[in-house]
Design a protein around this motif. Structure first.
Motif, PDB file in Angstrom:
ATOM      1  N   GLU A 187      -3.964  -6.739   2.752  1.00  0.00           N
ATOM      2  CA  GLU A 187      -4.421  -6.288   4.069  1.00  0.00           C
ATOM      3  C   GLU A 187      -4.053  -7.285   5.157  1.00  0.00           C
ATOM      4  O   GLU A 187      -3.675  -6.900   6.270  1.00  0.00           O
ATOM      5  CB  GLU A 187      -5.934  -6.071   4.047  1.00  0.00           C
ATOM      6  N   ASP A 222       4.406   1.058   1.907  1.00  0.00           N
ATOM      7  CA  ASP A 222       4.514  -0.141   2.732  1.00  0.00           C
ATOM      8  C   ASP A 222       4.804  -1.296   1.781  1.00  0.00           C
ATOM      9  O   ASP A 222       4.014  -1.556   0.862  1.00  0.00           O
ATOM     10  CB  ASP A 222       3.203  -0.380   3.486  1.00  0.00           C
ATOM     11  N   GLN A 260       0.849  -1.184   0.000  1.00  0.00           N
ATOM     12  CA  GLN A 260       0.000   0.000   0.000  1.00  0.00           C
ATOM     13  C   GLN A 260       0.884   1.232   0.000  1.00  0.00           C
ATOM     14  O   GLN A 260       2.073   1.163   0.301  1.00  0.00           O
ATOM     15  CB  GLN A 260      -0.937   0.011   1.214  1.00  0.00           C
ATOM     16  N   SER A 261       0.286   2.379  -0.327  1.00  0.00           N
ATOM     17  CA  SER A 261       1.047   3.628  -0.315  1.00  0.00           C
ATOM     18  C   SER A 261       0.108   4.784  -0.029  1.00  0.00           C
ATOM     19  O   SER A 261      -1.116   4.671  -0.186  1.00  0.00           O
ATOM     20  CB  SER A 261       1.753   3.847  -1.660  1.00  0.00           C
ATOM     21  N   ARG A 262       0.691   5.888   0.396  1.00  0.00           N
ATOM     22  CA  ARG A 262      -0.093   7.095   0.619  1.00  0.00           C
ATOM     23  C   ARG A 262       0.736   8.314   0.217  1.00  0.00           C
ATOM     24  O   ARG A 262       1.972   8.281   0.248  1.00  0.00           O
ATOM     25  CB  ARG A 262      -0.542   7.201   2.080  1.00  0.00           C
ATOM     26  N   LYS A 263       0.047   9.367  -0.148  1.00  0.00           N
ATOM     27  CA  LYS A 263       0.725  10.581  -0.581  1.00  0.00           C
ATOM     28  C   LYS A 263       1.453  11.232   0.591  1.00  0.00           C
ATOM     29  O   LYS A 263       0.969  11.203   1.730  1.00  0.00           O
ATOM     30  CB  LYS A 263      -0.278  11.566  -1.180  1.00  0.00           C
ATOM     31  N   TYR A 264       2.599  11.807   0.300  1.00  0.00           N
ATOM     32  CA  TYR A 264       3.379  12.505   1.309  1.00  0.00           C
ATOM     33  C   TYR A 264       3.864  13.825   0.713  1.00  0.00           C
ATOM     34  O   TYR A 264       4.552  13.837  -0.312  1.00  0.00           O
ATOM     35  CB  TYR A 264       4.561  11.652   1.762  1.00  0.00           C
ATOM     36  N   ARG A 320       6.011  11.536  -7.484  1.00  0.00           N
ATOM     37  CA  ARG A 320       4.743  12.009  -8.033  1.00  0.00           C
ATOM     38  C   ARG A 320       4.922  13.218  -8.954  1.00  0.00           C
ATOM     39  O   ARG A 320       3.936  13.802  -9.411  1.00  0.00           O
ATOM     40  CB  ARG A 320       3.783  12.353  -6.890  1.00  0.00           C
ATOM     41  N   SER A 324       8.738   0.197   5.663  1.00  0.00           N
ATOM     42  CA  SER A 324       8.190   1.474   5.205  1.00  0.00           C
ATOM     43  C   SER A 324       9.281   2.259   4.494  1.00  0.00           C
ATOM     44  O   SER A 324      10.418   2.327   4.968  1.00  0.00           O
ATOM     45  CB  SER A 324       7.655   2.291   6.384  1.00  0.00           C
ATOM     46  N   GLN A 382       3.378   0.190  -7.748  1.00  0.00           N
ATOM     47  CA  GLN A 382       1.991  -0.237  -7.682  1.00  0.00           C
ATOM     48  C   GLN A 382       1.924  -1.639  -7.101  1.00  0.00           C
ATOM     49  O   GLN A 382       2.873  -2.425  -7.248  1.00  0.00           O
ATOM     50  CB  GLN A 382       1.364  -0.228  -9.078  1.00  0.00           C
ATOM     51  N   LEU A 436       5.751   9.798  -1.883  1.00  0.00           N
ATOM     52  CA  LEU A 436       4.888   8.736  -1.373  1.00  0.00           C
ATOM     53  C   LEU A 436       5.555   8.067  -0.185  1.00  0.00           C
ATOM     54  O   LEU A 436       6.789   7.975  -0.123  1.00  0.00           O
ATOM     55  CB  LEU A 436       4.644   7.661  -2.440  1.00  0.00           C
TER      56      LEU A 436
END
Length: 253
Positions: A115, A27, A15-19, A44, A37, A55, A24
């Motif tokens: 998950e 994980d 998974q990933s999230r914007k930073y 981006r 991490s 991805q 990014l």
């Protein structure tokens, strides 16, 4: 982990999230360092070629460094040796329904195992065998094998590797489980010999031997494994389950 640099570590993005504006936080499941991490700086940006690789379900090698818990990603490469066709973008899964529905269901199953890995593996706890099981499960989904069997095998293996191995072969009186008997299940104890129990002995035998081919057994195994996993999740909800439930409801109409 130390501040020493790591090069070309086999990995999958979980998974990933914007930073901030252009980065990014990722994980990833790695072969030799477990779940880690990573900070992917600048990926981006409009001209970045790296973001397309970062991805889920694409076999990669990652290079990174840092002595803090959050490592810094320095390089990413795609590794086609995992599968001759490269990474897994859309998965065929069960071939019973239309092509669009099939790909969607298998893809949601893949997010489900992501998950599970996040929930059951501590960060920086190496489990090379989990990495192999994860890749095997993705490959089974991609090749069109039974989604249910692939998921049950991965669930069993992940629980075992993370310290939650199940006792499936003997009942609460230490008698071997019998195929024609009915049992309930106590997560901390195993099969419980009960008249009119919820699960057949065949289901426990199949799970114990990892031979999951019979449809009635697969149906019971799904209920059993969900019950067990819910106990260990302690109320934590899985987003992928909710999405899969909606998809299955649509397919069955």
């Amino acid at each position: 982990m130390t501040e020493s640099a790591v090069y070309l570590q086999p990995a999958f993005i979980l998974q990933s999230r914007k930073y901030r504006e252009t980065s990014l936080i990722i994980d990833a499941l790695t072969r030799d360092f477990g779940r880690i991490s990573l900070l992917a700086k600048g990926v981006r940006k409009a001209k970045s070629k790296t973001a397309g690789l970062l991805q889920p379900f694409i076999p990669l090698t990652l290079s990174f460094f840092g002595k803090a818990e959050l490592k810094t990603l320095t390089d990413v490469e795609r590794r086609d040796y995992f599968r001759q066709a490269g990474g897994i973008h859309t998965l065929p899964g069960d071939r019973v329904h239309s092509v669009g529905e099939i790909k969607g269901l298998a893809l949601y199953c893949s997010f489900y195992i992501n998950e599970l890995v996040v929930c059951f593996l501590h960060k920086y706890d190496p489990h090379p065998e989990v990495f192999d099981y994860y890749h095997e499960c993705l490959s089974s989904l991609a090749d069109g094998f039974s989604m249910e069997a692939a998921l049950r095998l991965f669930e069993l293996r992940l629980l075992e590797c993370s310290g939650y191995g199940l006792q499936l072969s003997h009942d609460d009186h230490n008698n071997p489980v019998e195929a024609l008997k009915k049992y309930d299940f106590n997560v901390g104890q195993g099969p419980v010999d009960v008249v009119g129990g919820q699960f057949s002995g065949r289901t426990f035998q199949a799970l114990s031997s990892r031979e999951l081919t019979d449809p009635p057994v697969l149906s019971e195994a799904k209920i059993l494994m969900r019950m067990i996993i819910d106990v260990y999740l302690q109320g934590r909800q899985l987003k992928s389950r909710a999405v899969m439930g909606k998809v299955m409801a649509t397919v069955q109409r």
